[in-house]
Design a protein around this motif. Structure first.
Motif, PDB file in Angstrom:
ATOM      1  N   ARG A 108       0.826  -1.202   0.000  1.00  0.00           N
ATOM      2  CA  ARG A 108       0.000   0.000   0.000  1.00  0.00           C
ATOM      3  C   ARG A 108       0.861   1.252   0.000  1.00  0.00           C
ATOM      4  NH1 ARG A 108      -4.890   2.025   0.777  1.00  0.00           N
ATOM      5  NH2 ARG A 108      -5.842  -0.035   0.998  1.00  0.00           N
ATOM      6  N   GLU A 112       0.755   4.174  -2.839  1.00  0.00           N
ATOM      7  CA  GLU A 112       0.353   5.516  -2.393  1.00  0.00           C
ATOM      8  C   GLU A 112       1.444   6.544  -2.654  1.00  0.00           C
ATOM      9  OE1 GLU A 112      -2.757   4.593   1.278  1.00  0.00           O
ATOM     10  OE2 GLU A 112      -0.609   4.850   1.692  1.00  0.00           O
ATOM     11  N   ALA A 115       1.241   7.286  -6.499  1.00  0.00           N
ATOM     12  CA  ALA A 115      -0.071   7.666  -7.029  1.00  0.00           C
ATOM     13  C   ALA A 115      -0.251   9.172  -6.912  1.00  0.00           C
ATOM     14  CB  ALA A 115      -1.179   6.946  -6.266  1.00  0.00           C
ATOM     15  N   GLU A 132     -10.525  -9.341 -10.695  1.00  0.00           N
ATOM     16  CA  GLU A 132     -11.353  -8.209 -10.285  1.00  0.00           C
ATOM     17  C   GLU A 132     -11.759  -8.339  -8.821  1.00  0.00           C
ATOM     18  OE1 GLU A 132     -13.608  -6.853 -14.414  1.00  0.00           O
ATOM     19  OE2 GLU A 132     -14.578  -8.304 -13.079  1.00  0.00           O
ATOM     20  N   ALA A 136     -10.727  -5.772  -5.710  1.00  0.00           N
ATOM     21  CA  ALA A 136     -11.757  -5.160  -4.861  1.00  0.00           C
ATOM     22  C   ALA A 136     -11.485  -5.437  -3.382  1.00  0.00           C
ATOM     23  CB  ALA A 136     -13.137  -5.673  -5.257  1.00  0.00           C
ATOM     24  N   GLY A 139      -8.428  -3.363  -1.386  1.00  0.00           N
ATOM     25  CA  GLY A 139      -8.551  -1.993  -0.912  1.00  0.00           C
ATOM     26  C   GLY A 139      -7.644  -1.018  -1.632  1.00  0.00           C
ATOM     27  N   GLY A 141      -7.854  -0.477  -5.053  1.00  0.00           N
ATOM     28  CA  GLY A 141      -8.439  -0.129  -6.345  1.00  0.00           C
ATOM     29  C   GLY A 141      -8.494   1.352  -6.638  1.00  0.00           C
ATOM     30  N   ASP A 142      -8.809   2.167  -5.647  1.00  0.00           N
ATOM     31  CA  ASP A 142      -8.957   3.609  -5.876  1.00  0.00           C
ATOM     32  C   ASP A 142      -7.629   4.302  -6.160  1.00  0.00           C
ATOM     33  OD1 ASP A 142     -11.654   3.377  -5.491  1.00  0.00           O
ATOM     34  OD2 ASP A 142     -11.629   4.059  -3.415  1.00  0.00           O
ATOM     35  N   LEU A 143      -6.516   3.621  -5.924  1.00  0.00           N
ATOM     36  CA  LEU A 143      -5.205   4.238  -6.137  1.00  0.00           C
ATOM     37  C   LEU A 143      -4.759   4.164  -7.599  1.00  0.00           C
ATOM     38  CD1 LEU A 143      -3.313   2.846  -3.006  1.00  0.00           C
ATOM     39  CD2 LEU A 143      -4.250   5.140  -3.312  1.00  0.00           C
ATOM     40  N   ASP A 145      -5.042   4.477 -11.726  1.00  0.00           N
ATOM     41  CA  ASP A 145      -5.678   5.244 -12.796  1.00  0.00           C
ATOM     42  C   ASP A 145      -6.278   4.338 -13.857  1.00  0.00           C
ATOM     43  OD1 ASP A 145      -4.902   8.008 -11.958  1.00  0.00           O
ATOM     44  OD2 ASP A 145      -2.893   7.179 -12.198  1.00  0.00           O
TER      45      ASP A 145
END
Length: 232
Positions: A108, A112, A115, A132, A136, A139, A141-143, A145
Motif C-alpha cells: 500500500r 500511495e 499515485a 477483479e 476489490a 482496498g 483499487g482507488d489508487l 488510474d
C-alpha cells in the motif's frame, strides 16, 4: 520539461498480495490425495507439464490450475482416480478462489507514494472475475488510474498499454516479481523493468535477469519510492 518517468505499472499476484503460497498449499494437498499412485516429485513434474500444455486453452489462474490437477490425476492413475479425489480437487480450487487477500509488506505504501504524481496502472494476467475480485478485496483499487487484466504479458502487451500513456513506453516502468512476465517484456517494449522478488515463484515464470540499463532489482517494494525519485 516532461518528467523522465510518467507511468508506473504494478503486477498484482505476489507483487502486491500473496498468491503462490495458496498454490503451494494446494499442491501439497494434491500430493497427499495421490500418494498411493505417484511420489510427490513425479506428480509435480506431471502437473507442471499439464499446466504448460494447457495454458493456451485455459489461460493463467486457479481454474486452469485446477483442471490441470484433475488431468494429471487421471493420467497417473490410468483413469482410475476415485470420484472423491476429483471432488476434493474441485473443492480445493473453490477454496483458492475464495481465499481472502493478504497484502505484501510495503504494498500500500509503495502505491500511495507514487499515485497522484505518476499515472499508476495495475497490469495483471489471469482469470478476469477472480482478478477483479482480488483487486476489490485489496482496498487498493482507488489508487490506480487504470486496470489491465490481460491473457498474457508480452512485449506487444506493454507496447499497447504504455503506448496509450503520456510519453509512451519510454516514460513507463513495470514493477513485478516475474522476470519473464513483468521485467523482460516491459524492457523489450522500451520501458523500465523493476524486479521485486518473492519467496515463492511458479516454475513457468522463471527467466534470467536481463543485462540492460533499464533493469533494476529491489529487495522489496519499500525501496520503490527512492528508486523512482532517483530516476528523476
Amino acid at each position: 520539461m516532461p518528467r523522465r518517468l510518467q507511468t508506473i505499472g504494478f503486477d498484482a499476484d505476489d507483487t502486491l498480495w500473496h498468491n503462490e503460497r495458496f498454490f503451494a498449499l494446494t499442491q501439497e494437498r494434491f500430493a497427499e490425495l495421490l500418494a498411493d499412485h505417484a511420489p510427490p516429485d513425479h506428480l509435480a513434474e506431471r502437473q507442471i507439464a499439464a499446466e504448460r500444455r494447457n495454458i493456451g486453452q485455459y489461460g493463467f489462474g486457479v481454474k486452469g490450475f485446477t483442471l490441470s490437477m484433475i488431468e494429471t490425476a487421471i493420467e497417473v492413475t490410468e483413469g482410475r482416480v476415485p470420484a472423491t479425489v476429483i471432488g476434493a480437487l474441485l473443492e480445493a480450487g473453490r477454496e483458492m478462489l475464495a481465499h481472502p487477500i493478504e497484502l505484501l509488506p510495503h504494498a500500500r505504501e509503495a502505491v500511495e507514494a507514487v499515485a497522484g504524481t505518476y499515472r499508476v496502472l495495475l497490469i495483471t494476467k489471469g482469470d478476469l472475475l477472480h482478478q477483479e475480485r482480488k483487486l476489490a478485496q485489496s482496498g487498493l483499487g482507488d489508487l490506480f488510474d487504470g486496470v489491465e487484466i490481460v491473457s498474457d504479458k508480452r512485449p506487444d502487451t506493454y507496447a499497447r498499454i504504455f503506448g496509450a500513456c503520456p510519453g509512451g513506453a519510454g516514460a513507463a516502468m513495470m514493477v513485478g516479481n516475474s522476470m519473464k512476465s513483468d521485467v523482460r517484456p516491459a524492457i523489450e517494449a522500451g520501458g523500465w523493468g523493476v524486479f521485486v522478488p518473492h519467496d515463492l515463484a511458479w516454475d513457468l515464470e522463471h527467466a534470467e535477469p536481463p543485462e540492460h540499463p533499464r533493469y533494476r532489482a529491489l529487495p522489496d517494494l519499500g525501496a520503490l519510492p527512492a528508486l523512482v525519485a532517483g530516476l528523476e
